[in-house]
Design an enzyme around this catalytic site. Structure first.
Site, short mmCIF file in Angstrom:
data_model
loop_
_atom_site.label_atom_id
_atom_site.label_comp_id
_atom_site.label_asym_id
_atom_site.label_seq_id
_atom_site.Cartn_x
_atom_site.Cartn_y
_atom_site.Cartn_z
N GLN A 27 37.56 47.16 92.51
CA GLN A 27 38.35 48.32 92.76
C GLN A 27 39.53 48.09 94.14
O GLN A 27 40.33 48.64 93.98
CB GLN A 27 37.73 49.52 92.85
CG GLN A 27 38.82 50.82 93.02
CD GLN A 27 37.93 52.00 93.06
OE1 GLN A 27 37.44 52.44 94.04
NE2 GLN A 27 37.94 52.88 92.09
N TYR A 54 27.02 44.67 89.91
CA TYR A 54 28.17 45.16 90.32
C TYR A 54 29.04 44.15 90.39
O TYR A 54 28.91 42.86 91.06
CB TYR A 54 28.01 45.70 91.76
CG TYR A 54 27.22 46.99 91.99
CD1 TYR A 54 26.51 47.57 90.68
CD2 TYR A 54 26.67 47.58 93.23
CE1 TYR A 54 25.75 48.63 90.98
CE2 TYR A 54 25.88 48.41 93.41
CZ TYR A 54 25.39 49.10 92.08
OH TYR A 54 24.54 50.26 92.38
N TRP A 205 22.41 57.94 95.20
CA TRP A 205 24.04 57.67 94.88
C TRP A 205 24.62 58.66 94.32
O TRP A 205 24.27 59.90 93.90
CB TRP A 205 23.99 56.51 94.03
CG TRP A 205 23.48 56.74 92.40
CD1 TRP A 205 22.10 56.51 92.09
CD2 TRP A 205 24.13 56.79 91.25
NE1 TRP A 205 22.20 56.51 90.73
CE2 TRP A 205 23.23 56.89 90.52
CE3 TRP A 205 25.65 57.12 91.04
CZ2 TRP A 205 23.89 57.18 88.95
CZ3 TRP A 205 26.08 57.46 89.76
CH2 TRP A 205 25.23 57.39 88.56
N SER A 206 26.07 58.53 94.56
CA SER A 206 27.02 59.49 94.21
C SER A 206 26.82 61.01 94.79
O SER A 206 27.02 61.99 94.24
CB SER A 206 27.30 59.60 92.81
OG SER A 206 28.23 60.32 92.53
N PRO A 207 26.58 61.08 96.20
CA PRO A 207 26.35 62.47 96.90
C PRO A 207 27.72 63.24 96.57
O PRO A 207 27.53 64.46 97.02
CB PRO A 207 26.12 62.03 98.27
CG PRO A 207 26.61 60.68 98.28
CD PRO A 207 26.46 60.13 97.04
N ARG A 228 39.87 57.50 91.87
CA ARG A 228 38.92 57.11 91.06
C ARG A 228 39.28 57.39 89.62
O ARG A 228 39.03 56.70 88.65
CB ARG A 228 37.58 57.47 91.45
CG ARG A 228 36.55 56.78 90.56
CD ARG A 228 34.93 56.59 91.04
NE ARG A 228 34.95 55.87 92.15
CZ ARG A 228 33.89 55.70 92.90
NH1 ARG A 228 32.87 56.23 92.43
NH2 ARG A 228 33.82 54.93 94.08
#
Length: 336
Positions: A27, A54, A205-207, A228
């Site tokens: 990204q 990743y 992850w992803s809080p 995103r």
């Protein structure tokens, strides 16, 4: 930056961890990625999370290059194994002894280090006996290639089984890495109580729920350029389920609560995750260095009980709580 112990171990991690899922190697450009890592270091972050999958191993290389020259002993580096890497051969994924041994060596090479602080099983492998997986992890630890072992997105029963076998083999399972946020609370009913009893921490992850909890996505409005939700390389697909109007409307009801605390909505989201004492750290990502400073300010924020109750009231029934989703979201056969 505050630090917390990881499980019942003596390892301390920064309660805000920098992760490079989606961003590094895909990204954002490498130069920007390096600036983000350096901004994390300057903000007091010492824990860094990545995985071999990743960007098909590229993210590990980017992180290793960005951390080059830092005092290794002052860092906690996490990586993971399970998902496919390489040319997608029959042994290029899973938790077999072969894949674990080959993967740890590849991860160390790309990260430019002799060891990782935490090596994690990225999912449960239904096609490999647990005994084989845990014996391989035990050997990785004894070889000094990983100091601690964790898992990711394992159910309560799976964590219990893995913890018991690790103990038999002479090492400790110290962490689980689940998705966890105000909107996604599937670990609260079973995983957290089980983990608390076993001395296992959550590395969440992803809080910020893929950025949705920042409040930047407004119901009925076009998504912001460069967000995103516009990322065709994978980000838009991951965030799609969170972009429904009822969810976006509920998130906007959090804004007065953040204002009352004098913090941003992103800081509120991260601080909310850290209120759970079973959480060892919350993983944040960034596509711009300035995002780091904003999220790090959530460290040490205390949300009063009455405001925690108001958050629950504001979000209502858009919160996902089904504990069965952990196992449902794990492949029943190897994805390679």
């Amino acid at each position: 930056m505050k630090h917390r112990y990881l499980g019942n171990s003596g390892l301390k991690v920064s309660e805000i961890c920098y992760g490079n899922w989606i961003t590094h190697g895909s990204q954002v450009e490498n130069e920007t990625a390096t600036k983000c890592v350096h901004a994390a270091l300057e903000a007091g972050i010492t824990s860094f999370d990545t995985a071999d999958v990743y960007a098909n191993t590229v993210a590990e290389s980017v992180l290793g290059a960005a951390l080059a020259g830092q005092r290794r002993e002052s860092l906690e580096i996490f990586t993971k194994v399970y998902w496919p890497t390489g040319p997608m051969g029959p042994n290029d994924c899973g938790l077999s002894r072969k894949h674990i041994m080959e993967s740890i060596n590849g991860s160390l090479r790309r990260l430019g280090t002799d060891y990782v602080d935490l090596y994690q099983a990225h999912r449960w492998d239904y096609e490999t006996p647990l005994e084989e997986t845990m014996q391989a992890f035990a050997d990785v630890v004894r070889a000094g290639k990983a100091l601690y072992i964790g898992v990711s997105e394992w159910s309560a029963d799976q964590i219990r089984a893995g913890h018991a076998m690790a103990k038999e083999l002479g090492f400790q399972l110290v962490s689980n890495q689940p998705q966890y946020s105000m909107l996604w609370r599937v670990i609260e009913e079973q995983v957290v109580p089980t983990s608390e009893g076993l001395g296992v921490s959550q590395v969440c992850w992803s809080p910020v729920a893929q950025g949705v909890l920042t409040g930047k996505y407004l119901p009925g409005q076009p998504v912001p350029d460069g967000s995103r939700a516009t990322d065709a390389n994978g980000g838009a697909n991951f965030i799609k389920r969170l972009m429904e109007t009822p969810t976006l409307e509920a998130v906007q009801r959090l804004r007065p609560i953040a204002d009352e605390l004098g913090i941003t909505m992103a800081q509120l989201a991260v601080a909310w995750v850290l209120q759970n004492q079973n959480v060892g750290c919350a993983i944040i990502g960034a596509s711009r260095p300035e995002q780091i400073a904003e999220n790090v300010a959530a460290s040490g924020v205390e949300i009063p009980t009455e405001l925690m109750a108001r958050i629950d009231e504001a979000l209502g029934d858009v919160v996902v709580r089904d504990p069965g989703l952990t196992e449902q979201n794990t492949p029943k056969s190897r994805p390679c």
